[in-house]
Design a protein around this motif. Sequence first.
Motif, PDB file in Angstrom:
ATOM      1  N   ARG A 180      92.038  31.517  31.107  1.00  0.00           N
ATOM      2  CA  ARG A 180      91.894  32.322  29.891  1.00  0.00           C
ATOM      3  C   ARG A 180      90.539  32.076  29.237  1.00  0.00           C
ATOM      4  O   ARG A 180      89.916  33.002  28.700  1.00  0.00           O
ATOM      5  CB  ARG A 180      93.024  31.994  28.908  1.00  0.00           C
ATOM      6  CG  ARG A 180      94.412  32.274  29.467  1.00  0.00           C
ATOM      7  CD  ARG A 180      95.508  31.931  28.466  1.00  0.00           C
ATOM      8  NE  ARG A 180      95.692  33.020  27.517  1.00  0.00           N
ATOM      9  CZ  ARG A 180      95.683  32.889  26.207  1.00  0.00           C
ATOM     10  NH1 ARG A 180      95.451  31.710  25.662  1.00  0.00           N
ATOM     11  NH2 ARG A 180      95.885  33.928  25.412  1.00  0.00           N
ATOM     12  N   ARG A 181      90.090  30.838  29.263  1.00  0.00           N
ATOM     13  CA  ARG A 181      88.773  30.539  28.694  1.00  0.00           C
ATOM     14  C   ARG A 181      87.673  31.248  29.474  1.00  0.00           C
ATOM     15  O   ARG A 181      86.722  31.786  28.894  1.00  0.00           O
ATOM     16  CB  ARG A 181      88.537  29.032  28.691  1.00  0.00           C
ATOM     17  CG  ARG A 181      89.445  28.262  27.735  1.00  0.00           C
ATOM     18  CD  ARG A 181      89.072  26.781  27.714  1.00  0.00           C
ATOM     19  NE  ARG A 181      89.956  26.035  26.827  1.00  0.00           N
ATOM     20  CZ  ARG A 181      90.823  25.113  27.218  1.00  0.00           C
ATOM     21  NH1 ARG A 181      90.923  24.805  28.499  1.00  0.00           N
ATOM     22  NH2 ARG A 181      91.589  24.488  26.341  1.00  0.00           N
ATOM     23  N   GLU A 182      87.797  31.223  30.797  1.00  0.00           N
ATOM     24  CA  GLU A 182      86.800  31.907  31.621  1.00  0.00           C
ATOM     25  C   GLU A 182      86.798  33.401  31.320  1.00  0.00           C
ATOM     26  O   GLU A 182      85.735  34.027  31.206  1.00  0.00           O
ATOM     27  CB  GLU A 182      87.107  31.674  33.102  1.00  0.00           C
ATOM     28  CG  GLU A 182      86.828  30.267  33.576  1.00  0.00           C
ATOM     29  CD  GLU A 182      85.343  29.983  33.653  1.00  0.00           C
ATOM     30  OE1 GLU A 182      84.659  30.620  34.465  1.00  0.00           O
ATOM     31  OE2 GLU A 182      84.871  29.134  32.892  1.00  0.00           O
ATOM     32  N   ALA A 183      87.980  33.987  31.206  1.00  0.00           N
ATOM     33  CA  ALA A 183      88.069  35.416  30.912  1.00  0.00           C
ATOM     34  C   ALA A 183      87.507  35.730  29.536  1.00  0.00           C
ATOM     35  O   ALA A 183      86.807  36.735  29.349  1.00  0.00           O
ATOM     36  CB  ALA A 183      89.526  35.871  31.013  1.00  0.00           C
ATOM     37  N   THR A 184      87.785  34.876  28.567  1.00  0.00           N
ATOM     38  CA  THR A 184      87.260  35.079  27.214  1.00  0.00           C
ATOM     39  C   THR A 184      85.742  35.018  27.224  1.00  0.00           C
ATOM     40  O   THR A 184      85.060  35.821  26.566  1.00  0.00           O
ATOM     41  CB  THR A 184      87.833  34.013  26.260  1.00  0.00           C
ATOM     42  OG1 THR A 184      89.261  34.141  26.222  1.00  0.00           O
ATOM     43  CG2 THR A 184      87.273  34.181  24.859  1.00  0.00           C
TER      44      THR A 184
END
Length: 579
Positions: free
Chosen positions: A107-111
């Motif tokens: 999720r952090r990477e996507a954000t």
Amino acid sequence: MFRIRRINDDLRSIDREAVAQVRSILAGQFPEAPPADNEKISQRLRDALTNRLRYVLLVAEEHRRKVLGFALVAYAPDVKFCYLDYLATSRRLTGGGVGGALYQQVRREATRLEVVGLFMECLPDDPALCPDPEVLKQNRSRLKFYERFGARPIANTAYETPVSPEDDCAPYLVYDPLDRPPDLSLATARKVVRAILERKYGQLCPPSYVKMVVNSFTDDPVRLRPPRYTPAQVAPLQLKSRGLGAIPLVVNREHAIHHVRERGYVEAPARIGAILKELERTSLFEPAPARRFSRDHILAVHDPRFFNYLKKMCGQLKAGESVYPYVFPIRNAARPPKEMPIRAGYYCIDTFTPLNRNAYHAARRAVDCALTAADTLLSGYRAAYALVRPPGHHAERKVFGGFCYFNSAAVAAHYLSAHGKVAVLDIDYHHGNGTQDIFYLRGDVFTASIHGHPSFAYPYFSGFAEETGEGPGLGANYNLPLPEQVDGPAHARALAKAISRIKRFAPDYLVVALGLDPAKGDPTGSWSLKAADFQANGLTLGRLGLPTLVVQEGGYYIRSLGVNARNFFSGLAKGAGLI
């Protein structure tokens, strides 16, 4: 304990070993997965845009490189969405939070990529779609897991329609809005669905099926299924950090023990505080505690006799007592003086770098910080900062000097060289004679230094353009000595030349010996770089696209020190795509 690191390809042996373990986990946890998915992991990572999807692999590892779990994520840069292909943990795990930690990192990477959302497929938890009770139980567990994070199936579509009538248990399309309101527009949703079906399942899904599924999306914005396993009022978990998009900041917290109070000694503890104060104004950094490393890493680049002398001499001194070299016994190097204080000149290049009780400990801790920061690059971070003092780039294999005792940047560069080719770029006002000396005979580490000409700048005896390396290192050392007066544009032109040579070397990692003493007003230099110039330099280096370790070297004008550091890193982060 485990850590999560990003794997962009499997060109290094360490990454090939991890990918092999990932394949084993995938085969064990997803036996129904197409064999091609397992076989093509390496190809997907190496091909920058396989089917217009850019893949990244996240692995959770124990300290012995045992892979505990993985997540394979695809990014579609044209449609701006991420797709979670697989997330799995080893069968032997019954807890420990590995899966949750991996998904948080996804999720952090996507954000960080600023996508419209994170999508994935999950097999249905509806008995009408999946009659097998055991499979149904697994499906419910998986959907419950993702629902904790705010990810739920998109409702009122035909996505879960089997391609063939005899098939059953076709998956839902699950959407994670990444802590934003789930207001995905119909037009965007249709683009995402078409991209998933055509790029991932082009050989399985005929055009008529793709058209039917895409047209079945009619809600604008799309509707998510109501929460089924967690209370509706429970807010999704919030991201605490920027994940691998952050810059790990490793600070030598023990630097202040090395405080020389003599008049005119500019290498003072206030330097670290000035930089930290400005860095705290940004959201770029993620504090990382320094780990302890074996002295073997230091002995890989420094002579054991020099190391042992420094440790023993510093240990003999009383608190507040300093020893300055004043005799340099170079005529008979085979018979150094017996008196330890007099022997200091045998291991030193100047008369103004003292030995005191804490010099060894502070320098040793600075090396630990540099190695810790280097290790984060192996974990998938794109940039890391070792904010240390004392500095290190004047420390040669057998001698100290220039306020430097151990060459932290060189130790870290050698550490990284076990995983690929390394380039060290020194942008301190003074020549990085120590780094040059350590790697002068090596061809696997390229060293470049932009500095004041030795005719007027310390250390005076090295840094000439004709010093290009010897033996296997011939051509792997590049000096750019500049005149006394240099402004931002002139420095940028020199930096462009250094970068051209670095690109020709094609390193896997970049180590930047960051000197902030090219700044206007620095008491040890004569150049006139301003905050905007440091930002431009950082931007240029970030655009190289290399995993970059920054190790703090000089910089002594306290009034502008922090501002220049902040601007350098804002440029670096922007160039590297971290912001």
